[in-house]
Design a protein around this motif. Structure first.
Motif, PDB file in Angstrom:
ATOM      1  N   PHE A  90       0.842  -1.199   0.000  1.00 32.29           N
ATOM      2  CA  PHE A  90       0.000   0.000   0.000  1.00 32.29           C
ATOM      3  C   PHE A  90       0.878   1.249   0.000  1.00 32.29           C
ATOM      4  O   PHE A  90       0.632   2.207  -0.723  1.00 32.29           O
ATOM      5  N   GLU A  91       1.928   1.204   0.834  1.00 33.83           N
ATOM      6  CA  GLU A  91       2.823   2.367   0.901  1.00 33.83           C
ATOM      7  C   GLU A  91       3.541   2.568  -0.433  1.00 33.83           C
ATOM      8  O   GLU A  91       3.682   3.691  -0.908  1.00 33.83           O
TER       9      GLU A  91
ATOM     10  N   LYS B 116       3.780   5.621  -5.567  1.00 27.07           N
ATOM     11  CA  LYS B 116       3.889   5.285  -6.992  1.00 27.07           C
ATOM     12  C   LYS B 116       5.231   4.574  -7.302  1.00 27.07           C
ATOM     13  O   LYS B 116       5.918   4.872  -8.263  1.00 27.07           O
ATOM     14  N   GLU B 117       5.569   3.618  -6.430  1.00 25.84           N
ATOM     15  CA  GLU B 117       6.798   2.844  -6.626  1.00 25.84           C
ATOM     16  C   GLU B 117       6.457   1.367  -6.820  1.00 25.84           C
ATOM     17  O   GLU B 117       5.454   0.898  -6.284  1.00 25.84           O
ATOM     18  N   THR B 118       7.304   0.664  -7.568  1.00 23.44           N
ATOM     19  CA  THR B 118       7.122  -0.785  -7.691  1.00 23.44           C
ATOM     20  C   THR B 118       7.634  -1.429  -6.397  1.00 23.44           C
ATOM     21  O   THR B 118       8.681  -1.012  -5.895  1.00 23.44           O
ATOM     22  N   PRO B 119       6.910  -2.422  -5.858  1.00 28.38           N
ATOM     23  CA  PRO B 119       7.377  -3.053  -4.610  1.00 28.38           C
ATOM     24  C   PRO B 119       8.554  -4.003  -4.867  1.00 28.38           C
ATOM     25  O   PRO B 119       8.429  -5.227  -4.787  1.00 28.38           O
ATOM     26  N   TRP B 120       9.709  -3.420  -5.187  1.00 32.43           N
ATOM     27  CA  TRP B 120      10.875  -4.245  -5.525  1.00 32.43           C
ATOM     28  C   TRP B 120      11.331  -5.083  -4.340  1.00 32.43           C
ATOM     29  O   TRP B 120      11.296  -4.629  -3.191  1.00 32.43           O
TER      30      TRP B 120
END
Ligand code: UT7
Length: 328
Positions: free
Chosen positions: A203-204, A209-213
């Motif tokens: 969610f964060e 607007k980041e990919t959850p790498w």
């Protein structure tokens, strides 16, 4: 009083199969993005090339393909499977479990189907569960799948992960047996080291607007795996009642060729033990790495039916699992 569950006297692996995605990615395709070199990657990890899935090679598609091969190898029809376990950390939907979709696409007869999250150790967790389900009477034949599309969650610009993680699927059919075919599991976790391999809160990440790498502090994991896992492997041998001299094959999680070598050295495995080295051409495929490595050893004739093999896997959590199995 209610009836007690009754199962088979023992369980064993009846067949294994794998799926290797079609895109072959050599080190040369990666090095520019991470300021690295083919030589550095080969020396530090043993990886020469890896496979990345294309758009059609989804987690479900790769799982189905690997399972069909495992069922063929086991000579078991899909109707006889009454439980499907999928180990993965890269199925990008929290629910429904991909196991139910895989079972349906395979044409299974409404088996129990669920996913487990034990990262790179997921397949070995699944084998332990399958063995207990069969002996406890919860299932007769269990399909265990380890599958990843880590390329979806690996940052191509991250020097610590971009060259190591890869995609693929491996599966095993586990069924009843008159003789012991899956030794006692040695498994555990070190949640105090959870931050060493992780994805962020989704969610964060979404809000930012980041990919959850996936991120990894490679060196501490490397040191932990090379030392602590040798003891775990030793304990699995002891619990199975065999010595290193009696072992035929060693199939550790394909995390890094140097870890494979370090474990074999620390466990003082004799030269007669054949060692899986699938990582050179497959990279680190997390939950898929042990069944893929096993499949290759069987297909290339390094491992024979009836051989004993020590499986050991470890990863994010940190978690680990090891057991000795008799090969199909
Ligand atoms: O599958 C789940 C469990 N995962 C594992 O078991 C993975 C365990 N870890 C590893 O396999 C290794 O830690 C890696 C292969 C990821 C890294 O190897 P390492 O020997 O631990 O390297 P390092 O991180 O200690 O870095 C050594 C040097 C550093 O330079 P200096 O400080 O010595 O000058 C890094 O900056 O290598 C440098 N470096 C790189 N150089 C070229 C780090 N990444 C790269 C890179 N290319 N990609």
């Amino acid at each position: 009083m209610i009836s007690a569950p009754t199962g088979a006297p023992h369980a064993r692996i009846l067949g294994v199969g794998g799926y290797r995605p079609s895109r072959v990615i050599p080190n040369s395709e990666i090095v520019d993005l991470i300021d690295s070199s083919d030589e550095w990657i080969r020396t530090r990890s043993g990886i020469v090339e890896r496979r990345w899935a294309n758009d059609e090679e989804t987690v479900q598609m790769m799982s189905v393909a690997a399972s069909r091969k495992a069922l063929d190898h086991a000579k078991i029809s899909i109707d006889e499977i009454d439980c499907v376990i999928v180990a993965t950390v890269s199925h990008m939907r929290q629910t429904p479990a991909v196991a139910a979709l895989v079972a349906d696409e395979l044409g299974a007869d409404h088996p129990a189907a669920f996913d487990i999250s034990a990262a790179c150790a997921g397949f070995c967790h699944g084998i332990a569960m399958a063995s207990d389900f069969i002996r406890g009477g919860s299932a007769r034949n269990v399909l265990v799948i380890g599958v990843e599309r880590l390329s979806d969650i690996t940052n191509p610009h991250d020097r610590g992960t971009a060259f190591i993680f890869a995609d693929g699927a491996g599966a095993a059919v586990v069924g009843p047996s008159d003789e012991p075919g899956i030794g006692p599991v040695v498994w555990g976790s070190s949640g105090d080291k959870a931050e060493l391999i992780q994805t962020p809160d989704w969610f964060e990440a979404n809000e930012a607007k980041e990919t959850p790498w996936l991120t990894m502090e490679g060196n501490p994991v490397f040191r932990w795996a090379s030392f602590a896992m040798a003891k775990v492997g030793q304990e699995a041998l002891e619990k199975a009642g065999i010595t290193a001299d009696e072992l035929d094959c060693f199939v550790p999680h394909q995390a890094n060729m140097r870890i494979v070598d370090a474990l074999a050295r620390s466990m003082k495995l004799p030269e007669t033990v054949k060692i899986a080295r699938d990582i050179a051409t497959m990279g680190n495929t997390s939950a898929a790495s042990v069944p893929l490595a096993l499949e290759r050893m069987i297909e290339e004739g390094q491992a024979q039916s009836g051989d004993t093999a020590l499986l050991i896997a470890f990863g994010a959590g940190l978690v680990y699992a090891a057991q000795v199995v008799v090969l199909p």
